[in-house]
Design a protein around this motif. Sequence first.
Motif, PDB file in Angstrom:
ATOM      1  N   ARG A   1       2.013  -0.604   3.598  1.00 18.21           N
ATOM      2  CA  ARG A   1       2.303   0.824   3.536  1.00 18.21           C
ATOM      3  C   ARG A   1       3.066   1.133   2.253  1.00 18.21           C
ATOM      4  O   ARG A   1       3.953   0.387   1.825  1.00 18.21           O
ATOM      5  N   ASN A   2       2.702   2.249   1.623  1.00 19.63           N
ATOM      6  CA  ASN A   2       3.501   2.804   0.530  1.00 19.63           C
ATOM      7  C   ASN A   2       3.347   4.315   0.553  1.00 19.63           C
ATOM      8  O   ASN A   2       2.770   4.884   1.502  1.00 19.63           O
ATOM      9  N   GLU A   3       3.853   4.977  -0.479  1.00 17.67           N
ATOM     10  CA  GLU A   3       3.841   6.436  -0.472  1.00 17.67           C
ATOM     11  C   GLU A   3       2.432   7.013  -0.612  1.00 17.67           C
ATOM     12  O   GLU A   3       2.205   8.199  -0.331  1.00 17.67           O
TER      13      GLU A   3
ATOM     14  N   LEU B   1      -2.508   0.110  -6.098  1.00 15.73           N
ATOM     15  CA  LEU B   1      -1.705  -1.032  -6.524  1.00 15.73           C
ATOM     16  C   LEU B   1      -2.353  -1.760  -7.689  1.00 15.73           C
ATOM     17  O   LEU B   1      -3.579  -1.761  -7.838  1.00 15.73           O
TER      18      LEU B   1
ATOM     19  N   ASP C   1       2.904  -5.009  -8.993  1.00 15.44           N
ATOM     20  CA  ASP C   1       3.460  -3.953  -8.142  1.00 15.44           C
ATOM     21  C   ASP C   1       4.014  -4.571  -6.855  1.00 15.44           C
ATOM     22  O   ASP C   1       3.590  -5.648  -6.422  1.00 15.44           O
TER      23      ASP C   1
ATOM     24  N   ILE D   1       4.895  -4.062  -2.648  1.00 15.32           N
ATOM     25  CA  ILE D   1       4.352  -3.394  -1.475  1.00 15.32           C
ATOM     26  C   ILE D   1       5.074  -3.910  -0.235  1.00 15.32           C
ATOM     27  O   ILE D   1       5.445  -5.091  -0.162  1.00 15.32           O
TER      28      ILE D   1
ATOM     29  N   LYS E   1       8.676  -7.531   1.964  1.00 11.91           N
ATOM     30  CA  LYS E   1       8.328  -6.956   0.678  1.00 11.91           C
ATOM     31  C   LYS E   1       7.606  -8.013  -0.159  1.00 11.91           C
ATOM     32  O   LYS E   1       8.116  -9.113  -0.357  1.00 11.91           O
TER      33      LYS E   1
END
Length: 410
Positions: free
Chosen positions: A111-113, A166, A170, A172, A188
């Motif tokens: 999950r990310n923004e 991504l 990066d 995540i 993470k």
Amino acid sequence: MNFPLYFSKKIALSKDNKNNLSRVIIFIGRLSVALGIIVSLITVSVGLGSKEAIKLRMADFSGHINIKSKRSNSSYDSSVLDQKGLQLNKIKAHPDVAGMQEYATVYGILRNEHNFAGIVYKGVGKDFDHQRFEKFLIAGKTPEITEKGFNSGVAISEKIAGDLHLKVKDSIVAIFSKNGQEQPLYRKFEVTGIYKTDIKMIDDQFIIGDINHARRILDMEKTDVGGIDVFLKNVNDIDKDLPDIEKYTGVKNYTEKATDKYPQIVDWINIFDNNIAVIIVIMLVVVVINIIMVLLILIIERTNSIGLLKTLGAPNTQIRTIFINYTLMIMIPGLVFGNLIGIGLLAIQHFWGVIRLNPENYYISVVPVDMNPLIPLVISAGILIISGFSLIFPSYLISKISPVKSIKYN
């Protein structure tokens, strides 16, 4: 001296042929042979190449044969592999085994923004075959696994990277559900590499990381594993080698072939066999019909010669042999040019990958070809032999020709 063969060569190589119709018919016969060779070569080479490429992609990602615990259920969370009766040394010593690697899998969410994606985290150990996996990498590298502590690097698929925006380096966040706990676990990770297998069922969900993370989430001990990927030297030996490997897996574990893991892909691959058979039969029918037409035209054209041979005492069997040999000799230029053109086209595709495919539909992005030299030899020999047998019955027309009438024939 073999008179039928000698006479066949003389008339085949003769340039004294003023009959325009026979020239056209011979050209059509040779053209049909060349096209039959070209289409058959491309069909067989592409069909076999595609089957091999798709099987290799499935097997090289997750092992040709997997060893799992019988306690494993339909979920992606691994159960601990039972060590009782598991004889890894004997499996590794099998002459067809190229290597093995341990793993454990657990289901989670990235999950990310930008978005979120359900994933299967495949934790691998220090025996992970980085070299075998390199063919799938399109950016970065696979995470270096030492099994000392927790490596936060992961390799994700191009599909997941695109959905979550991504790129390499990066970070995540992954969310996992630990057995017996309502509170989810957060991890993470850093993207060290991006891969692409072109197989949707793999690219949509799998990420590769440190096995210690999977062990912690699944409450495994430091030496526990969820399964073993067994790699063979030849993907086509899976069915043959499976019984040998099963003997050393223990009663509480079981084996699973890569081809059984994705049955829908295997069913799709098997369609190639039907398509190859249908196209080969169609090409053979076209070639045989045209070659029979060539034979009949040659018999009509050389009726005088047939009558003269009969007058000189040549039996019908010998004359039929002459014309069958003559017709087969006419085919040879078509065979040669058909093979040259067909092999040339296949070589262009093999080295430059001119024709590309949609991997979502075909599981491969470039049309693969099998450059086995036996393929053109077998196809050419098969067409020649079948054509030779197919000419036997129509050649009986020669026995109906009267020597007296044929000599008067103009």
